[in-house]
Design a protein around this motif. Structure first.
Motif, PDB file in Angstrom:
ATOM      1  N   ARG A 111       0.834  -1.196   0.000  1.00  9.35           N
ATOM      2  CA  ARG A 111       0.000   0.000   0.000  1.00  9.35           C
ATOM      3  C   ARG A 111       0.871   1.250   0.000  1.00  9.35           C
ATOM      4  O   ARG A 111       2.011   1.228   0.469  1.00  9.35           O
ATOM      5  CB  ARG A 111      -0.909   0.009   1.235  1.00  9.35           C
ATOM      6  N   SER A 112       0.327   2.348  -0.514  1.00  8.66           N
ATOM      7  CA  SER A 112       1.072   3.607  -0.576  1.00  8.66           C
ATOM      8  C   SER A 112       1.270   4.219   0.810  1.00  8.66           C
ATOM      9  O   SER A 112       2.184   5.001   1.019  1.00  8.66           O
ATOM     10  CB  SER A 112       0.370   4.606  -1.486  1.00  8.66           C
ATOM     11  N   THR A 121       0.170  -0.403  -4.417  1.00  4.95           N
ATOM     12  CA  THR A 121       1.320  -0.072  -5.270  1.00  4.95           C
ATOM     13  C   THR A 121       1.890  -1.300  -5.966  1.00  4.95           C
ATOM     14  O   THR A 121       2.506  -1.179  -7.016  1.00  4.95           O
ATOM     15  CB  THR A 121       2.440   0.609  -4.463  1.00  4.95           C
ATOM     16  N   TYR A 147       9.742  -2.152  -6.671  1.00  5.69           N
ATOM     17  CA  TYR A 147       8.456  -1.789  -6.082  1.00  5.69           C
ATOM     18  C   TYR A 147       8.652  -1.533  -4.600  1.00  5.69           C
ATOM     19  O   TYR A 147       9.501  -2.140  -3.956  1.00  5.69           O
ATOM     20  CB  TYR A 147       7.433  -2.911  -6.281  1.00  5.69           C
ATOM     21  N   GLY A 149       6.349  -0.205  -0.846  1.00  4.34           N
ATOM     22  CA  GLY A 149       5.088   0.157  -0.223  1.00  4.34           C
ATOM     23  C   GLY A 149       5.023  -0.389   1.187  1.00  4.34           C
ATOM     24  O   GLY A 149       6.000  -0.936   1.703  1.00  4.34           O
TER      25      GLY A 149
END
Length: 166
Positions: A111-112, A121, A147, A149
């Motif tokens: 998650r952001s 994300t 990535y 988050g």
């Protein structure tokens, strides 16, 4: 009576003695907390039955950055275990203080923000090794494969549930 106990305790501290009931929760070599998490620095590392080169190799860790938990220290050796509780003794030179975690849930959404309703994300497969960043009481910031988050701490192995990181 309290003054007498304070005096006795202060004398024990001055003399460097400890009470037998006090548990030692730091390593005798590094004076760092036990247990604690580290990661594999090397791409391969022999896992031995005891803390020396004369002890038999039980198996070989073959995953760089894999998180491990140190449970004991002896000289240049650390007793470690992986997420399955398997382990043995490895030389300290094979370990790094860089913190990583293993994703414990398939398609774990990042998650952001540390919030279950924040935008997604990325999604990580079970077994992915990620770099560990900040951790609050329930969420940790992780990154892997470009990535990053926030993920629920309970879905990660390699970080203690009561651990907070800035």
């Amino acid at each position: 009576m309290i003054a007498v106990w304070r005096f006795i305790l202060s004398m024990l501290v001055v003399l460097g003695l400890t009470l037998p009931l006090m548990a030692r929760d730091t390593g005798p070599v590094t004076n760092l907390p036990l247990p604690r998490y580290v990661s594999m620095k090397a791409a391969e590392g022999n896992v031995r039955r005891g803390p020396s080169l004369t002890h038999r190799i039980d198996w070989v860790f073959k995953r760089r950055d894999m998180p491990l938990r140190i449970t004991a220290e002896h000289g240049h050796w650390r007793r470690v275990e992986d997420r399955d509780g398997l382990g043995g003794w490895v030389h300290y030179s094979l370990l790094s203080g860089t913190r990583t975690v293993i994703v414990e849930q398939d398609m774990l959404t990042l998650r952001s923000k540390p919030d279950a309703v924040a935008p997604v994300t990325a999604a990580l497969e079970v077994g992915v090794v990620a770099r560990l960043g900040k951790c609050g009481p329930e969420w940790c910031r992780i990154s892997s494969g470009g990535y990053r988050g926030w993920a629920p701490k309970a879905r990660l192995w390699g970080v203690a549930m009561d651990e907070l990181r800035d």
